[in-house]
Structures are given as structure tokens and as C-alpha cells.
Design a protein around this motif. Structure first.
Motif, PDB file in Angstrom:
ATOM      1  N   ALA A  37       0.835  -1.203   0.000  1.00  0.00           N
ATOM      2  CA  ALA A  37       0.000   0.000   0.000  1.00  0.00           C
ATOM      3  C   ALA A  37       0.868   1.250   0.000  1.00  0.00           C
ATOM      4  CB  ALA A  37      -0.933  -0.004   1.203  1.00  0.00           C
ATOM      5  N   ASP A  38       1.960   1.229   0.752  1.00  0.00           N
ATOM      6  CA  ASP A  38       2.865   2.384   0.779  1.00  0.00           C
ATOM      7  C   ASP A  38       3.488   2.621  -0.589  1.00  0.00           C
ATOM      8  OD1 ASP A  38       2.418   2.983   3.429  1.00  0.00           O
ATOM      9  OD2 ASP A  38       4.116   1.789   4.161  1.00  0.00           O
ATOM     10  N   GLU A  39       3.889   1.534  -1.241  1.00  0.00           N
ATOM     11  CA  GLU A  39       4.498   1.662  -2.562  1.00  0.00           C
ATOM     12  C   GLU A  39       3.502   2.232  -3.572  1.00  0.00           C
ATOM     13  OE1 GLU A  39       6.158  -1.248  -6.047  1.00  0.00           O
ATOM     14  OE2 GLU A  39       6.473  -1.875  -3.960  1.00  0.00           O
ATOM     15  N   VAL A  40       2.277   1.745  -3.507  1.00  0.00           N
ATOM     16  CA  VAL A  40       1.240   2.237  -4.426  1.00  0.00           C
ATOM     17  C   VAL A  40       0.953   3.709  -4.147  1.00  0.00           C
ATOM     18  CG1 VAL A  40      -1.205   2.037  -5.042  1.00  0.00           C
ATOM     19  CG2 VAL A  40       0.191  -0.016  -4.828  1.00  0.00           C
ATOM     20  N   ARG A  41       0.879   4.073  -2.877  1.00  0.00           N
ATOM     21  CA  ARG A  41       0.632   5.483  -2.533  1.00  0.00           C
ATOM     22  C   ARG A  41       1.749   6.375  -3.050  1.00  0.00           C
ATOM     23  NH1 ARG A  41      -2.001   3.569   2.071  1.00  0.00           N
ATOM     24  NH2 ARG A  41      -0.116   3.424   3.308  1.00  0.00           N
ATOM     25  N   GLN A  42       2.978   5.929  -2.947  1.00  0.00           N
ATOM     26  CA  GLN A  42       4.110   6.730  -3.427  1.00  0.00           C
ATOM     27  C   GLN A  42       4.055   6.900  -4.945  1.00  0.00           C
ATOM     28  OE1 GLN A  42       6.173   8.479  -1.575  1.00  0.00           O
ATOM     29  NE2 GLN A  42       4.998   7.709   0.166  1.00  0.00           N
TER      30      GLN A  42
END
Length: 102
Positions: A37-42
């Protein structure tokens, strides 16, 4: 305003709305955990930032084109006042005739 300009303005405003909604979505999901989720948000943040910069560039280019058209029109009218008056009168006459027929 010409039809392509209206479409361009509508596209810019729609893109601005999408960017704002995506930013709100990112803020709403900021508390959710997960490495994926963090990677997608970035990635989404980076895409939104590019979109925002592109929108600013498009708006600045459109503004500059409008200013250039205004300056060119102003210069033409100052160089050819009687022709400009004649064209304006002709357009007014045609519009008057078209409106009068209805």
C-alpha cells in the motif's frame, strides 16, 4: 471562445478535480498499513505531482496564447482602424439579420 478552447478548459478543470479527489483518497488511506500500500501510494503521489505540473504548464501556455492573440488583435486594430470598423459592422449586420429572422 472557440470550441477547442472550451474543450481544453473543460479537460483542465476535470483533471484538476481528479487530482484533488485522488489527493483526498491518499489522505484518507494514509493510516492503512502494508508495504504494498505504501508503494502504491508513493507511485500515485508521484503521478499526481506530474499531473499537477502538467496542468500548470497547460494553463500557462493557454494564458500566453490568449495574451498573444489579444496583443495581435490590438496591433491590427490600431494599424487598420477603418477595416476593423467595417468588419465589426458587417458582423453586426449579419447577426442582426439572423436574429431578426427568428
Amino acid at each position: 471562445m472557440s470550441n477547442p478552447e472550451v474543450h481544453k478548459q473543460r479537460l483542465v478543470s476535470d483533471l484538476q478535480a481528479v487530482v484533488a479527489e485522488a489527493e483526498a483518497l491518499l489522505k484518507a488511506t494514509a493510516g492503512q498499513a502494508g508495504e504494498g500500500a505504501d508503494e502504491v501510494r508513493q507511485r500515485i503521489k508521484a503521478s499526481l505531482e506530474r499531473a499537477r505540473r502538467n496542468l500548470v504548464d497547460i494553463e500557462e501556455a493557454a494564458l500566453e496564447k490568449a495574451k498573444a492573440a489579444g496583443r495581435a488583435t490590438d496591433a491590427y486594430v490600431h494599424e487598420n482602424p477603418w477595416q476593423s470598423i467595417g468588419v465589426a459592422a458587417g458582423v453586426g449586420l449579419l447577426l442582426g439579420l439572423l436574429i431578426g429572422r427568428r
